[in-house]
Write a protein that holds these residues in place. Structure first.
Motif, mmCIF file in Angstrom:
data_model
loop_
_atom_site.group_PDB
_atom_site.id
_atom_site.type_symbol
_atom_site.label_atom_id
_atom_site.label_comp_id
_atom_site.label_asym_id
_atom_site.label_seq_id
_atom_site.Cartn_x
_atom_site.Cartn_y
_atom_site.Cartn_z
ATOM 1 N N UNK A 61 10.235 -3.175 17.353
ATOM 2 C CA UNK A 61 11.001 -4.294 16.798
ATOM 3 C C UNK A 61 11.678 -3.999 15.469
ATOM 4 N N UNK A 62 11.264 -2.932 14.789
ATOM 5 C CA UNK A 62 11.871 -2.588 13.509
ATOM 6 C C UNK A 62 12.691 -1.300 13.596
ATOM 7 N N UNK A 63 13.088 -0.923 14.804
ATOM 8 C CA UNK A 63 13.839 0.317 14.993
ATOM 9 C C UNK A 63 15.131 0.307 14.182
ATOM 10 N N UNK A 64 15.305 1.381 13.386
ATOM 11 C CA UNK A 64 16.510 1.531 12.584
ATOM 12 C C UNK A 64 16.512 0.756 11.282
ATOM 13 N N UNK A 65 15.438 0.039 10.995
ATOM 14 C CA UNK A 65 15.366 -0.758 9.772
ATOM 15 C C UNK A 65 14.808 0.099 8.635
ATOM 16 N N UNK A 66 15.419 0.010 7.466
ATOM 17 C CA UNK A 66 14.929 0.715 6.284
ATOM 18 C C UNK A 66 14.050 -0.236 5.481
ATOM 19 N N UNK A 67 12.799 0.142 5.263
ATOM 20 C CA UNK A 67 11.861 -0.683 4.513
ATOM 21 C C UNK A 67 11.190 0.137 3.415
ATOM 22 N N UNK A 68 10.890 -0.515 2.323
ATOM 23 C CA UNK A 68 10.176 0.125 1.218
ATOM 24 C C UNK A 68 8.860 -0.606 0.989
ATOM 25 N N UNK A 69 7.769 0.134 0.972
ATOM 26 C CA UNK A 69 6.457 -0.461 0.692
ATOM 27 C C UNK A 69 5.975 0.029 -0.672
ATOM 28 N N UNK A 70 5.208 -0.816 -1.336
ATOM 29 C CA UNK A 70 4.678 -0.439 -2.635
ATOM 30 C C UNK A 70 3.214 -0.835 -2.723
ATOM 31 N N UNK A 71 2.557 -0.413 -3.794
ATOM 32 C CA UNK A 71 1.151 -0.768 -4.056
ATOM 33 C C UNK A 71 0.843 -0.419 -5.493
ATOM 34 N N UNK A 72 -0.307 -0.866 -5.959
ATOM 35 C CA UNK A 72 -0.808 -0.423 -7.256
ATOM 36 C C UNK A 72 -1.457 0.947 -7.070
ATOM 37 N N UNK A 73 -2.076 1.472 -8.162
ATOM 38 C CA UNK A 73 -2.458 2.890 -8.115
ATOM 39 C C UNK A 73 -3.909 3.150 -7.751
ATOM 40 N N UNK A 74 -4.747 2.105 -7.616
ATOM 41 C CA UNK A 74 -6.150 2.409 -7.332
ATOM 42 C C UNK A 74 -6.398 2.568 -5.833
ATOM 43 N N UNK A 75 -7.552 3.135 -5.493
ATOM 44 C CA UNK A 75 -7.848 3.592 -4.136
ATOM 45 C C UNK A 75 -7.534 2.570 -3.057
ATOM 46 N N UNK A 76 -8.099 1.388 -3.177
ATOM 47 C CA UNK A 76 -7.915 0.379 -2.126
ATOM 48 C C UNK A 76 -6.442 0.047 -1.920
ATOM 49 N N UNK A 77 -5.685 -0.057 -3.012
ATOM 50 C CA UNK A 77 -4.274 -0.364 -2.908
ATOM 51 C C UNK A 77 -3.491 0.769 -2.254
ATOM 52 N N UNK A 78 -3.847 2.002 -2.561
ATOM 53 C CA UNK A 78 -3.185 3.139 -1.926
ATOM 54 C C UNK A 78 -3.421 3.125 -0.417
ATOM 55 N N UNK A 79 -4.644 2.775 -0.013
ATOM 56 C CA UNK A 79 -4.971 2.705 1.409
ATOM 57 C C UNK A 79 -4.202 1.565 2.085
ATOM 58 N N UNK A 80 -4.206 0.393 1.459
ATOM 59 C CA UNK A 80 -3.509 -0.759 2.041
ATOM 60 C C UNK A 80 -2.004 -0.515 2.120
ATOM 61 N N UNK A 81 -1.448 0.126 1.095
ATOM 62 C CA UNK A 81 -0.023 0.443 1.129
ATOM 63 C C UNK A 81 0.313 1.390 2.263
ATOM 64 N N UNK A 82 -0.557 2.376 2.471
ATOM 65 C CA UNK A 82 -0.345 3.320 3.569
ATOM 66 C C UNK A 82 -0.492 2.636 4.918
ATOM 67 N N UNK A 83 -1.481 1.759 5.056
ATOM 68 C CA UNK A 83 -1.669 1.012 6.305
ATOM 69 C C UNK A 83 -0.403 0.243 6.651
ATOM 70 N N UNK A 84 0.148 -0.443 5.663
ATOM 71 C CA UNK A 84 1.367 -1.217 5.887
ATOM 72 C C UNK A 84 2.535 -0.320 6.286
ATOM 73 N N UNK A 85 2.734 0.748 5.539
ATOM 74 C CA UNK A 85 3.863 1.631 5.814
ATOM 75 C C UNK A 85 3.777 2.305 7.165
ATOM 76 N N UNK A 86 2.599 2.787 7.526
ATOM 77 C CA UNK A 86 2.419 3.466 8.812
ATOM 78 C C UNK A 86 2.623 2.495 9.974
ATOM 79 N N UNK A 87 2.164 1.257 9.804
ATOM 80 C CA UNK A 87 2.373 0.246 10.842
ATOM 81 C C UNK A 87 3.857 -0.015 11.042
ATOM 82 N N UNK A 88 4.603 -0.087 9.950
ATOM 83 C CA UNK A 88 6.047 -0.290 10.050
ATOM 84 C C UNK A 88 6.712 0.911 10.727
ATOM 85 N N UNK A 89 6.225 2.113 10.411
ATOM 86 C CA UNK A 89 6.755 3.317 11.064
ATOM 87 C C UNK A 89 6.562 3.245 12.579
#
Length: 327
Positions: free
Chosen positions: A48-76
């Protein structure tokens, strides 16, 4: 210091000091594409997001880095081309990126928004009502909150098993009672920020009628607190409820029986214009957010903080294990 939360009294000063320079100061113009070779699993079917450019962000501590990656990979997996701007120092920078449209989405905490961004001083005890209040208040700021996870990364006091057996405290009310009956028994290891925050040590002592002399309070960095509590060098250490070191060091947390600490439930915070253009983001994230709870967070955080694994790979492995995405 954990930047997921800023003290209420410091909020105005921080925002004024950073002002319009916050984006440049936090380096939000940088980032790199996510290049995970993932396919739809239970999320992202039909791309459903084919061809869409999205930017994900997070804060710098461990949990936020993991959650940011979870979001980005799901969008991928749903077909998007994702720019990774995770790891921004501090709460304000990541928040402003989403609010201003320099990033499309992140996982944020309801308590942080309610107190730090929206300027309230009294938390709402019911976690869902807290989320609703945050959601409603942020709509005017161009930010939309999706349904929250049960993951609640708030404060707690923790002790090792030996001290737990010795003193038999299970709640903060028990700790307060012990501080009166046996003052020498209660020693605290806390962060400097927690020692001065209105939703930290001063407020907790006031709420529970806790009397701990300053000579029994030691300020130190977060990581050292867990070690010292584990050794018993201090009876109680200030911890975060989703930290993987609680399990790894076999610490016992005290129940906040008066519900003093705010709820810090994680939820997707999305730029409203981006969500209007790509509403599919919500359906991609919904089942993932629903799966996130404190146990999951502690397990994932432990893989990074205890086992030394990479946050992005930890996030990807979890998404694959849960069947959300496929390689």
């Amino acid at each position: 210091m954990r930047n997921r939360k800023l003290g209420i009294t410091a909020r105005t000063a921080v925002i004024a000091a950073l002002g319009g320079a916050v984006l440049a100061a936090c380096g939000l113009t940088s980032g790199s594409p996510m290049v995970d070779d993932v396919k739809p699993g239970t999320v992202g079917k039909g791309l459903p997001l084919k061809g869409v450019d999205l930017t994900v962000t997070s804060k710098e501590f461990t949990e936020q880095l993991i959650l940011g990656a979870i979001m980005g990979i799901a969008f991928e997996a749903a077909g998007a081309d994702v720019l990774d701007r995770t790891g921004i120092q501090g709460s304000i920078g990541a928040r402003e990126a989403v609010k201003g449209g320099d990033a499309d989405a992140m996982y944020e905490y309801t308590g942080t928004a309610w107190i730090t961004y929206q300027g309230n001083t009294e938390p709402i005890t019911d976690p869902h009502k807290q989320w609703q209040a945050v959601r409603d208040a942020d709509l005017k700021n161009g930010v939309t909150w999706l349904e929250p996870a049960t993951l609640n990364n708030t404060y707690a006091l923790a002790m090792n098993r030996s001290n737990a057996s010795k003193y038999r405290t299970r709640t903060l009310s028990d700790v307060a009672a012990l501080s009166k009956s046996d003052p020498k028994a209660v020693s605290l290891c806390v962060e400097s920020e927690f020692a001065s925050r209105e939703d930290g040590l001063p407020g907790m002592q006031k709420e529970y009628g806790m009397k701990v002399p300053s000579s029994n309070i030691t300020k130190m960095d977060t990581g050292i607190i867990y070690t010292q509590a584990s050794k018993g060098s201090c009876t109680y250490g200030e911890v975060f409820t989703t930290d993987g070191r609680i399990k790894a060091m076999d610490l016992t947390t005290m129940e906040d029986d008066k519900h003093f600490f705010p709820n810090y439930n994680a939820a997707p915070e999305i730029n409203s214009k981006s969500l209007k253009e790509h509403p599919e983001m919500a359906e991609v994230l919904a089942p993932i957010t629903k799966k996130l709870n404190n146990k999951v967070a502690r397990d994932l955080n432990s893989k990074v903080d205890v086992d030394g694994e990479d946050p992005h790979e930890v996030a990807k492995d979890w998404l694959i294990e849960e069947g959300f995405v496929k390689e």
